[in-house]
Write a protein that holds these residues in place. Structure first.
Motif, short mmCIF file in Angstrom:
data_model
loop_
_atom_site.label_atom_id
_atom_site.label_comp_id
_atom_site.label_asym_id
_atom_site.label_seq_id
_atom_site.Cartn_x
_atom_site.Cartn_y
_atom_site.Cartn_z
N GLN A 22 7.81 1.39 0.81
CA GLN A 22 7.46 -0.01 0.54
C GLN A 22 8.51 -0.66 -0.36
N ALA A 23 9.02 0.09 -1.35
CA ALA A 23 10.03 -0.45 -2.26
C ALA A 23 11.33 -0.75 -1.52
N GLN A 24 11.68 0.08 -0.53
CA GLN A 24 12.90 -0.16 0.24
C GLN A 24 12.80 -1.45 1.03
N TRP A 25 11.61 -1.79 1.48
CA TRP A 25 11.42 -3.02 2.24
C TRP A 25 11.42 -4.23 1.31
N ASP A 26 10.48 -4.26 0.37
CA ASP A 26 10.37 -5.37 -0.58
C ASP A 26 9.49 -4.86 -1.72
N PHE A 27 9.98 -5.05 -2.96
CA PHE A 27 9.25 -4.48 -4.09
C PHE A 27 7.84 -5.07 -4.22
N ARG A 28 7.63 -6.26 -3.69
CA ARG A 28 6.28 -6.84 -3.73
C ARG A 28 5.29 -6.00 -2.93
N ARG A 29 5.80 -5.26 -1.95
CA ARG A 29 4.93 -4.39 -1.18
C ARG A 29 4.43 -3.22 -2.01
N VAL A 30 5.18 -2.84 -3.04
CA VAL A 30 4.73 -1.79 -3.94
C VAL A 30 3.47 -2.25 -4.67
N LEU A 31 3.44 -3.52 -5.05
CA LEU A 31 2.24 -4.07 -5.71
C LEU A 31 1.05 -4.01 -4.76
N TRP A 32 1.29 -4.38 -3.50
CA TRP A 32 0.22 -4.33 -2.50
C TRP A 32 -0.32 -2.91 -2.37
N PHE A 33 0.57 -1.93 -2.29
CA PHE A 33 0.13 -0.54 -2.12
C PHE A 33 -0.59 -0.04 -3.36
N THR A 34 -0.15 -0.46 -4.54
CA THR A 34 -0.80 -0.03 -5.78
C THR A 34 -2.21 -0.61 -5.88
N ILE A 35 -2.40 -1.81 -5.37
CA ILE A 35 -3.75 -2.39 -5.32
C ILE A 35 -4.66 -1.52 -4.47
N LEU A 36 -4.17 -1.16 -3.28
CA LEU A 36 -4.94 -0.27 -2.39
C LEU A 36 -5.23 1.05 -3.08
N LEU A 37 -4.23 1.60 -3.76
CA LEU A 37 -4.37 2.87 -4.45
C LEU A 37 -5.47 2.82 -5.51
N ASN A 38 -5.49 1.75 -6.29
CA ASN A 38 -6.47 1.64 -7.37
C ASN A 38 -7.89 1.41 -6.85
N VAL A 39 -8.02 0.60 -5.81
CA VAL A 39 -9.34 0.39 -5.22
C VAL A 39 -9.87 1.70 -4.63
#
Length: 489
Positions: A383-400
């Motif tokens: 996700q970071a290689q694509w766009d670092f904002r996608r890391v935020l999206w994945f971390t949201i999923l991870l925390n939920v």
């Protein structure tokens, strides 16, 4: 194998490790911080704050008497609260004399145990607010529910080629999917996950998905029989999304500009046949390069038809002349700004669907489909290689997911502790300490076994498979150029 081991020490792998420490480790820290702060607020004695289980990598005892540590086994973390439960075999022996500490009420136990998941949700909501502002990049075709094309065949895991389930089931390009198995879909990712997580089967055991689609203004219900593909055994229907056919730019002096095409026009048909993917336009132009092709465009509220004569132009990649009309489509990546509540709700729904499929014997979702720390690291890196904002999206999923998982009524987890506390309250006396310790120890062994299985059979197997595929692709000889062009330009 040596090449694979060397890749583990590459800068890319080290960057992935950093992302795991920052975002996965940070999510665990937030979870344990919730327990810690709630315990302090409710007057519960806190003896240890640990990220991970097992022996300490690093530890420090502060003036407040709490031992802060990072441990070797990255399966989560814990706050050692001897007043709430004696978990010595798992969390380490307590040095506090529990008999001299005041008893803890039921309400306090429930608040402290639920605080970890609560903090994960709050952290996810804070990240969701950031995503709301900075945006979430995604592929434009994934934002649609319209089918763009169907695979004629699919290749099963054993190499057998069979007809596409979508073709056999009567789906057509241009169909708009409304729901799958009774659940409404809002984008193409919902469609793919609806098939992937499906658990319907026929009486004779065949996998089944019920599609409700819209075609020519009418809703139809079609039954699709997905097949398992890839080494992972993934359910697939063999469908691909429709692409955005909107023209963004015109090459100066191009055939399209000469014909009167304007930026913002959207291609809807070519020679009377509806088109939903850019490659279909390119293929049709190649086959009819000697004549004018009739394009149908949507321009605002109007539908217009324009004949365009393709022109041969030199393609820099293939070094061959190919027919083109001189249009550039709208970018394939769009940035959306989903509201925070919608983001949390979507992830909660997705997590429960995954758990439902995982527990259902009729689905094809098993532990091997799950990811441990290695899989999470690879996904964060991707996700970071694509766009670092996608890391935020994945971390949201991870925390939920972390919040929901920890509230399951399973020993070792917070939900299991809440279950023990509730049973003790209902029976009017504490549960036997030996029963709690034995139960926790058994489930800890089961979780460790699951962790090893997911890591070796899931994460490492997928990593080595992808590594071999990348090596084979890099070593493959160059393929001679063909006359097949890129999407019309």
């Amino acid at each position: 194998m040596s090449d694979f081991l060397n890749s583990l020490l590459s800068p890319s792998s080290l960057w992935a490790f950093f992302l795991v420490v920052l975002f996965f480790g940070g999510s665990i820290f937030v979870h344990e911080l919730g327990h810690f702060l709630a315990a302090r607020r409710r007057g519960v004695h806190v003896e240890r704050f640990s990220i991970g289980f097992g022996p300490a990598i690093w530890s420090w005892r502060a003036r407040d008497g709490v031992e802060y540590r990072v441990s070797w086994l990255p399966l989560g973390g814990y706050v050692l609260l001897p007043q709430l439960a004696d978990l010595g075999p798992i969390e380490g022996e307590s040095v506090a004399d529990v008999s001299k500490l005041p008893p803890v009420g039921y309400a306090t136990k429930m608040i402290v145990f639920a605080a970890g998941a609560t903090f994960n949700i709050l952290f996810a909501f804070a990240l969701a607010c950031i995503v709301w502002v900075v945006g979430q990049p995604t592929f434009s075709e994934l934002a649609t529910t319209q089918i763009g094309s169907l695979a004629a065949t699919v290749k099963l895991a054993d190499g057998t080629v069979v007809p596409s389930p979508a073709v056999e089931g009567g789906l057509q390009p241009g169909d708009t999917v409304v729901s799958i198995d009774g659940s409404r879909v809002t984008n193409f990712e919902d469609i793919l996950s609806g098939v992937f997580l499906g658990k319907q089967r026929t009486n004779d055991g065949r996998r089944k998905s019920t599609f409700v689609i819209e075609r020519a203004g009418k809703q139809l219900e079609l039954t699709i029989y997905p097949r398992l593909v890839d080494d992972e055994g993934i359910r697939t229907a063999g469908i691909y999304p429709a692409e955005d056919m909107t023209v963004e730019l015109l090459a100066p002096g191009s055939p399209a500009q000469a014909a009167g095409v304007l930026p913002g026009d959207r291609i809807v048909a070519i020679d009377g046949q509806p088109v939903y993917q850019r490659s279909a336009v390119s293929d049709h132009i190649v086959k009819n390069a000697e004549r004018a092709v009739m394009f149908t465009f949507q321009r605002g509220d109007k539908t217009i038809e324009l004949p365009i004569q393709p022109r041969l132009e030199l393609d820099k990649e293939t070094n061959k002349k190919i027919p083109r009309i001189g249009v550039q489509y709208r970018k394939g990546i769009i940035v959306t700004h989903p509201n925070p509540f919608g983001q949390i709700a979507e992830n909660v729904t997705g997590t429960f669907k995954l758990l439902d499929a995982l527990l259902s014997p009729s689905s094809d979702i098993g532990p091997s489909k799950l990811s441990g720390p290695i899989g999470i690291a690879r996904e964060l890196h991707r996700q970071a290689q694509w766009d670092f904002r996608r890391v935020l999206w994945f971390t949201i999923l991870l925390n939920v997911s972390l919040a929901i998982f920890n509230l399951l009524p399973i020993p070792v987890l917070d939900g299991g502790q809440m279950l023990f506390a509730t049973v003790a309250r209902l029976r009017g006396r504490p549960l036997p300490v030996n029963f709690i310790v034995t139960t926790q120890s058994v489930f800890m062994v089961l979780f460790f076994a699951m962790f090893v299985y997911v890591t070796i059979y899931g994460d490492l197997r997928r990593w080595m498979r992808d590594f071999r595929a990348e090596r084979a692709e890099a070593a493959a000889p160059a393929v001679p150029a063909t006359s097949t062009p890129a999407p019309a330009k």
